[in-house]
Design a protein around this motif. Structure first.
Motif, PDB file in Angstrom:
ATOM      1  N   TRP A   1       0.829  -1.203   0.000  1.00 14.83           N
ATOM      2  CA  TRP A   1       0.000   0.000   0.000  1.00 14.83           C
ATOM      3  C   TRP A   1       0.865   1.255   0.000  1.00 14.83           C
ATOM      4  CZ3 TRP A   1      -3.666   2.948  -1.182  1.00 14.83           C
ATOM      5  CH2 TRP A   1      -3.966   4.108  -0.463  1.00 14.83           C
ATOM      6  N   TYR A   2       1.955   1.250   0.781  1.00 11.32           N
ATOM      7  CA  TYR A   2       2.832   2.414   0.830  1.00 11.32           C
ATOM      8  C   TYR A   2       3.451   2.676  -0.544  1.00 11.32           C
ATOM      9  CZ  TYR A   2       6.793   5.414   1.964  1.00 11.32           C
ATOM     10  OH  TYR A   2       7.700   6.447   1.981  1.00 11.32           O
ATOM     11  N   ILE A   3       3.924   1.610  -1.201  1.00 14.61           N
ATOM     12  CA  ILE A   3       4.528   1.755  -2.531  1.00 14.61           C
ATOM     13  C   ILE A   3       3.501   2.266  -3.536  1.00 14.61           C
ATOM     14  CG2 ILE A   3       5.519   0.463  -4.471  1.00 14.61           C
ATOM     15  CD1 ILE A   3       6.811  -1.390  -2.362  1.00 14.61           C
ATOM     16  N   GLN A   4       2.285   1.716  -3.497  1.00 18.58           N
ATOM     17  CA  GLN A   4       1.243   2.147  -4.428  1.00 18.58           C
ATOM     18  C   GLN A   4       0.876   3.608  -4.212  1.00 18.58           C
ATOM     19  OE1 GLN A   4      -2.615   0.356  -3.883  1.00 18.58           O
ATOM     20  NE2 GLN A   4      -3.275   0.833  -5.966  1.00 18.58           N
ATOM     21  N   GLN A   5       0.722   4.010  -2.946  1.00 20.15           N
ATOM     22  CA  GLN A   5       0.340   5.380  -2.634  1.00 20.15           C
ATOM     23  C   GLN A   5       1.459   6.358  -3.008  1.00 20.15           C
ATOM     24  OE1 GLN A   5       0.026   6.321   1.566  1.00 20.15           O
ATOM     25  NE2 GLN A   5      -1.744   7.651   1.207  1.00 20.15           N
ATOM     26  N   TYR A   6       2.695   5.982  -2.726  1.00 23.80           N
ATOM     27  CA  TYR A   6       3.824   6.887  -2.968  1.00 23.80           C
ATOM     28  C   TYR A   6       4.036   7.133  -4.457  1.00 23.80           C
ATOM     29  CZ  TYR A   6       8.489   8.938  -2.537  1.00 23.80           C
ATOM     30  OH  TYR A   6       9.569   9.781  -2.608  1.00 23.80           O
ATOM     31  N   PHE A   7       3.949   6.065  -5.249  1.00 22.47           N
ATOM     32  CA  PHE A   7       4.209   6.176  -6.687  1.00 22.47           C
ATOM     33  C   PHE A   7       2.935   6.321  -7.514  1.00 22.47           C
ATOM     34  CE2 PHE A   7       8.009   3.939  -5.107  1.00 22.47           C
ATOM     35  CZ  PHE A   7       9.003   4.760  -5.627  1.00 22.47           C
ATOM     36  N   HIS A   8       1.753   6.346  -6.860  1.00 22.71           N
ATOM     37  CA  HIS A   8       0.461   6.486  -7.547  1.00 22.71           C
ATOM     38  C   HIS A   8       0.289   5.406  -8.619  1.00 22.71           C
ATOM     39  CE1 HIS A   8      -0.387  10.299  -5.560  1.00 22.71           C
ATOM     40  NE2 HIS A   8       0.859  10.670  -5.825  1.00 22.71           N
ATOM     41  N   ILE A   9       0.551   4.167  -8.222  1.00 25.25           N
ATOM     42  CA  ILE A   9       0.424   3.036  -9.140  1.00 25.25           C
ATOM     43  C   ILE A   9      -1.031   2.569  -9.158  1.00 25.25           C
ATOM     44  CG2 ILE A   9       1.242   0.713  -9.701  1.00 25.25           C
ATOM     45  CD1 ILE A   9       3.751   1.324  -8.068  1.00 25.25           C
ATOM     46  N   ARG A  10      -1.559   2.269 -10.322  1.00 23.74           N
ATOM     47  CA  ARG A  10      -2.934   1.795 -10.446  1.00 23.74           C
ATOM     48  C   ARG A  10      -3.080   0.382  -9.880  1.00 23.74           C
ATOM     49  NH1 ARG A  10      -3.784   1.165 -15.859  1.00 23.74           N
ATOM     50  NH2 ARG A  10      -1.552   1.361 -16.188  1.00 23.74           N
ATOM     51  N   THR A  11      -4.328  -0.029  -9.682  1.00 30.59           N
ATOM     52  CA  THR A  11      -4.614  -1.313  -9.036  1.00 30.59           C
ATOM     53  C   THR A  11      -4.114  -2.493  -9.859  1.00 30.59           C
ATOM     54  OG1 THR A  11      -6.610  -0.328  -8.082  1.00 30.59           O
ATOM     55  CG2 THR A  11      -6.459  -2.732  -8.069  1.00 30.59           C
ATOM     56  N   LYS A  12      -4.350  -2.472 -11.152  1.00 29.99           N
ATOM     57  CA  LYS A  12      -4.057  -3.638 -11.983  1.00 29.99           C
ATOM     58  C   LYS A  12      -2.579  -4.034 -11.967  1.00 29.99           C
ATOM     59  CE  LYS A  12      -4.170  -5.288 -16.754  1.00 29.99           C
ATOM     60  NZ  LYS A  12      -4.557  -4.965 -18.142  1.00 29.99           N
ATOM     61  N   PRO A  13      -1.621  -3.117 -12.144  1.00 33.63           N
ATOM     62  CA  PRO A  13      -0.208  -3.538 -12.095  1.00 33.63           C
ATOM     63  C   PRO A  13       0.180  -4.176 -10.764  1.00 33.63           C
ATOM     64  CG  PRO A  13      -0.394  -1.358 -13.080  1.00 33.63           C
ATOM     65  CD  PRO A  13      -1.744  -1.700 -12.537  1.00 33.63           C
ATOM     66  N   MET A  14      -0.384  -3.671  -9.657  1.00 33.70           N
ATOM     67  CA  MET A  14      -0.095  -4.263  -8.354  1.00 33.70           C
ATOM     68  C   MET A  14      -0.640  -5.686  -8.270  1.00 33.70           C
ATOM     69  SD  MET A  14       1.550  -1.785  -6.905  1.00 33.70           S
ATOM     70  CE  MET A  14       1.661  -2.258  -5.189  1.00 33.70           C
ATOM     71  N   PHE A  15      -1.835  -5.870  -8.819  1.00 32.95           N
ATOM     72  CA  PHE A  15      -2.446  -7.203  -8.799  1.00 32.95           C
ATOM     73  C   PHE A  15      -1.671  -8.182  -9.677  1.00 32.95           C
ATOM     74  CE2 PHE A  15      -6.121 -10.022 -10.214  1.00 32.95           C
ATOM     75  CZ  PHE A  15      -6.092 -10.784  -9.051  1.00 32.95           C
ATOM     76  N   VAL A  16      -1.247  -7.722 -10.846  1.00 36.70           N
ATOM     77  CA  VAL A  16      -0.499  -8.589 -11.763  1.00 36.70           C
ATOM     78  C   VAL A  16       0.813  -9.053 -11.122  1.00 36.70           C
ATOM     79  CG1 VAL A  16       0.782  -8.621 -13.941  1.00 36.70           C
ATOM     80  CG2 VAL A  16      -1.538  -7.677 -13.865  1.00 36.70           C
ATOM     81  N   LEU A  17       1.460  -8.169 -10.353  1.00 39.15           N
ATOM     82  CA  LEU A  17       2.705  -8.547  -9.674  1.00 39.15           C
ATOM     83  C   LEU A  17       2.478  -9.712  -8.719  1.00 39.15           C
ATOM     84  CD1 LEU A  17       5.676  -8.066  -8.906  1.00 39.15           C
ATOM     85  CD2 LEU A  17       4.880  -6.335  -7.265  1.00 39.15           C
TER      86      LEU A  17
END
Length: 586
Positions: free
Chosen positions: A384-400
């Motif tokens: 969550w911290y990485i997603q919030q800091y870099f403003h990454i969308r949901t799908k790339p996080m899920f694919v990882l």
């Protein structure tokens, strides 16, 4: 305001407005507002009712519920008790002597015998089948009125009662009873997760800053549609990730508390039963607050001609017929069906091998669970911290996270050719629980958020019910295929190649989903469905409603004792007496 594609299609296809209307200086904004007021009149949208702002107490009670509903009882301890009863009641097929940890083990089964692993997989297949029926039957009903909150309460209480029922399991001969308790409690547990998860998109939508952005900044033009959607999406990710972290915090605390029982009385034949009782009590203490502090957020009225017992089947059938209108949503559901089938069956298979390795020791199971819980908590907050800091969308996080979903059965395949690695050693199960915690806890959080972004607003319970079928109830195919392979080969590791192929194909499917296009389709879907239902409830055609909106005469101002309803019908000029009487009863 620009009309939606769906509304434009309805207008062009179903009604030809009088020529004089085309020359009137009436903005599309006014037409849309008139239609929305008409929809609210007939209660076809959640915004027709006062929706409270999400409070801090309510949000924390939501987190606490998931802290207690962490899955140790129905998902881990119950299965271990059930499998332990089976193993103790079983015998070796070669000579009928008692089973050992390394020998083949079978139990009597419908006039013949079946391996213990096969019976466990069949049982899981049954639970997922019952979940499927439950989600289809009641999933859509939970979107209407206040039925959803009472449904979650009922399912929670059923799970609590049947978990306490395991206190009566003391003899190997009671394995059929343990099987029944496990099925009912696990079905109820899986359903609580689905209907609980369906709540968080609405909590995010009514968070103070999100509500202010929608009702003020968006309407006043200070914020664009895409910017608002990014804000709401980030809040959904926030609530989903924090609630998942709380589930793992509860997992950790429950296991730590259970050590106070398991260590002092290890070796006692009832120690496992007491640990399960303590686990269930932890959920009761934390879970009850959600039902006390949850604010009332009613959904739309149930459509006329339907009931809470029939609306589920109707809505799911309608959704299936309308797949072409929501292609990205159903592409995700299908891909996730395969992915969850592969992962859930992989988890069950590894658990079977793990339980054999640790000889069903709840103490060892607790140590392994603590390892997974610590990794899960750290990874959920970290992702969550990485997603919030870099403003990454949901799908790339899920694919990882999906990459490691594929690697888990791949590692098990290695065990077919060597006994050095591939889930043959005690230390490997610590490694497995570390990897599972680091990547699969965020997997669950991001899969929920993906579903919330691809579910039409106001239909969350229906689509989360379908999501539950693809997630919790997906393992109808996997367990049946794997149990047949294991029963014919006698080798638990022979199931991993099929699971590796299944997870790989599913991950490719998830990668192909276009979330942005899916959100746009969902908006169009919601507008059309509300409009069509409002027309049907009023006894008018879509053309009559559109004509009334275009004239600016669809909804009157003010009025008492049903006068607004009367004008809603009369202004269209073609409402029948039956339609008028119908509207006045709403």
């Amino acid at each position: 305001m620009k009309r939606s594609e769906g509304m434009s299609a309805l207008l062009d296809a179903d009604v030809v407005l009088p020529a004089e209307l085309s020359t009137e200086d009436r903005s599309q904004r006014q037409i849309k507002e008139d239609l929305e007021r008409f929809e609210h009149l007939f209660g076809t949208d959640e915004d027709a009712f006062e929706q409270p702002t999400t409070s801090r107490k309510e949000l924390w009670s939501y987190y606490l519920y998931y802290n207690g509903d962490n899955g140790i009882g129905p998902g881990s301890y119950s299965q271990a008790l059930f499998q332990s009863s089976l193993q103790s009641a079983g015998f070796q097929p070669s000579d009928g002597t008692p089973c050992t940890s390394s020998s083949a083990c079978v139990v009597p089964w419908i006039g013949g015998t079946r391996s213990v692993a096969s019976v466990v997989l069949i049982t899981n297949g049954l639970t997922f089948t019952f979940m499927t029926l439950l989600f289809v039957w009641l999933g859509s009903a939970a979107d209407y009125g206040s039925f959803g909150r009472w449904l979650l309460l009922t399912l929670t209480v059923i799970c609590w009662v049947f978990q306490y029922g395991f206190m009566a399991i003391r003899e190997p001969s009671q394995w059929p009873t343990a099987m029944g308790l496990y099925i009912v409690s696990y079905v109820a547990y899986g359903a609580t997760l689905v209907f609980y998860a369906a709540v968080f998109p609405r909590l995010a939508r009514y968070m103070p800053h999100v509500r202010r952005a929608r009702e003020e900044d968006l309407k006043e033009g200070k914020m664009g549609r895409n910017e608002y959607e990014a804000l709401e999406s980030l809040e959904r990710n926030h609530i989903s990730n924090v609630s998942t972290a709380h589930s793992n915090i509860g997992y950790l605390l429950t296991l730590a508390i259970n050590l106070s029982v398991l260590i002092p009385i290890q070796g006692n034949q009832y120690a496992n039963n007491l640990a399960l009782c303590l686990t269930n009590s932890y959920w009761v203490v934390l879970g009850v607050w959600w039902f006390l502090l949850q604010q009332r957020r009613p959904g739309p009225k149930i459509p006329k001609g339907s009931s809470y017992l029939t609306i589920g089947w109707k809505q799911v059938w309608l959704a299936i017929r309308e797949i072409r209108y929501l292609p990205q949503t159903f592409m995700f559901l299908f891909a996730f069906f395969l992915l969850a089938d592969g992962l859930n069956t992989t988890t069950t298979l590894v658990s079977i091998i793990q339980n054999d390795e640790i000889a069903f020791s709840f103490l060892q199971l607790t140590y392994l669970g603590l390892t997974q819980a610590i990794c899960s908590i750290a990874s959920t907050f970290g992702f969550w911290y990485i997603q919030q800091y870099f403003h990454i969308r949901t799908k790339p996080m899920f694919v990882l996270t999906n990459i490691f979903t594929v690697l888990i059965p791949l590692y098990g395949m290695i065990g077919l050719w060597t006994s050095s690695i591939g889930y043959h050693n005690y230390w490997e199960f610590f490694l497995y629980n570390c990897v599972f915690g680091i990547f699969q806890a965020p997997y669950y959080a991001y899969s929920q958020t993906m579903m919330s972004e691809l579910a039409p607003r106001g239909y969350e319970n229906m689509f989360f019910g379908l999501f539950g079928i693809t997630n919790r109830a997906s393992s109808i195919i996997g367990p049946n295929v794997i149990q047949a392979i294991i029963n014919n080969t006698g080798n638990n590791w022979m199931g991993f190649p099929f699971l590796f192929a299944l997870c790989t194909a599913a991950s490719i499917g998830v990668w192909c989903v276009d979330v942005e296009k899916g959100r746009e389709k969902c908006r169009t879907y919601v507008e059309e469905r509300k409009f069509v239902r409002a027309a049907k409830e009023a006894g008018m055609s879509k053309g009559e409603v559109l004509e009334g909106a275009a004239r600016g005469e669809l909804i009157g101002v003010g009025g008492e004792n049903g006068s607004t309803e009367e004008r809603a019908i009369e202004s269209a000029g073609k409402g029948s007496d039956a339609a008028l009487r119908q509207s006045q009863t709403l």
